[in-house]
Design an enzyme around this catalytic site. Structure first.
Site, PDB file in Angstrom:
ATOM      1  CB  ILE A 117      -0.925   0.033   1.226  1.00  0.00           C
ATOM      2  CG1 ILE A 117      -1.953  -1.094   1.156  1.00  0.00           C
ATOM      3  CG2 ILE A 117      -1.647   1.377   1.319  1.00  0.00           C
ATOM      4  CD1 ILE A 117      -2.898  -1.120   2.345  1.00  0.00           C
TER       5      ILE A 117
ATOM      6  CD  GLU B 151      -7.535   6.136   3.352  1.00  0.00           C
ATOM      7  OE1 GLU B 151      -7.849   7.204   2.789  1.00  0.00           O
ATOM      8  OE2 GLU B 151      -6.743   6.081   4.314  1.00  0.00           O
TER       9      GLU B 151
END
Length: 242
Positions: free
Chosen positions: A62, A140
């Site tokens: 990520i 997110e």
């Protein structure tokens, strides 16, 4: 039924935790927002993104460019500085909750096309991949402001791969075209909300970059202008009190 209190307690430390997300308290904070994503929609986004994963990708990284740098929250195996190609930082998402309000909106960080971004790459373990990604997606994608994607990154050790990152969804209601320092700095310097001030977020980002030996000219310029505006505001208040 009593509401979860985990987020209220952790908010005093201005730090999002796994407990806040798992308890549902984090999602509850956004309940008043008309564009709130359901858990089902968030899960569908995660499923679709993983189905689009490059078939030859052996590891899951990520790319962190904002709060994931100083508060990753997820469990990871490795951490390296990294460069994301084709995207740059931009405070281009209008924020009316968290670190802003409807009457005093702030700006949230995202990525827009062009140039490159230096940040941190986190390698997730295959054994706990699903659980960790679910946490990331809730964090997110709660308002659908981002578009998750697999992007080209160069790790600090020189290896090239593709990693997950979250770029601005320019179709979202939160997207603002103008993210220049002149426009954004006055908003950030005054915005505050339940999660803390917008300025705090910006300065934490600058500190995280510094601690990694990295620099972003946009963030530096923006932080300097916000600090200048804050000093001027303090002087104005002092003049009024005299």
């Amino acid at each position: 039924m009593q509401r979860p209190t985990a987020f209220k307690l952790d908010r005093k430390m201005a730090m999002l935790t796994r407990e806040a997300i798992n308890s549902g308290a984090y999602l509850e904070h956004f309940e008043s927002q008309p564009n709130l994503w359901t858990r089902e929609r968030i899960q569908n986004s995660l499923t679709e993104t993983m189905q689009a994963r490059p078939v030859d990708l052996a590891e899951t990284w990520i790319f962190a460019y904002g709060s994931l740098m100083w508060n990753p929250m997820v469990e990871f195996e490795k951490r390296q500085t990294a460069t994301l190609h084709g995207w740059h930082r931009s405070f281009c998402l209008r924020m009316v909750t968290g670190r802003g309000t409807p009457d005093g909106p702030g700006r949230m960080l995202a990525l827009r096309q062009g140039d490159q971004t230096k940040g941190v790459a986190l390698k997730l373990s295959d054994a706990t991949l699903d659980k960790e990604l679910q946490l990331v997606w809730i964090r997110e994608m709660v308002l659908g402001s981002y578009r998750p994607m697999w992007a080209s990154i160069t790790l600090g050790d020189g290896n090239e791969t593709r990693g997950l990152t979250f770029v601005a969804d320019e179709r979202s209601e939160q997207f603002e075209q103008d993210s220049t320092v002149a426009t954004v700095a006055p908003l950030i310097s005054t915005a505050t909300g339940q999660f803390g001030s917008n300025t705090e977020y910006l300065l934490k980002l600058r500190k995280a970059l510094f601690e990694c030996g990295l620099q972003d000219s946009y963030i530096e310029e923006l932080a300097s202008e916000v600090e200048r505006l804050s000093r001027r505001a303090c002087c104005d208040v002092k003049d009024l009190s005299e």
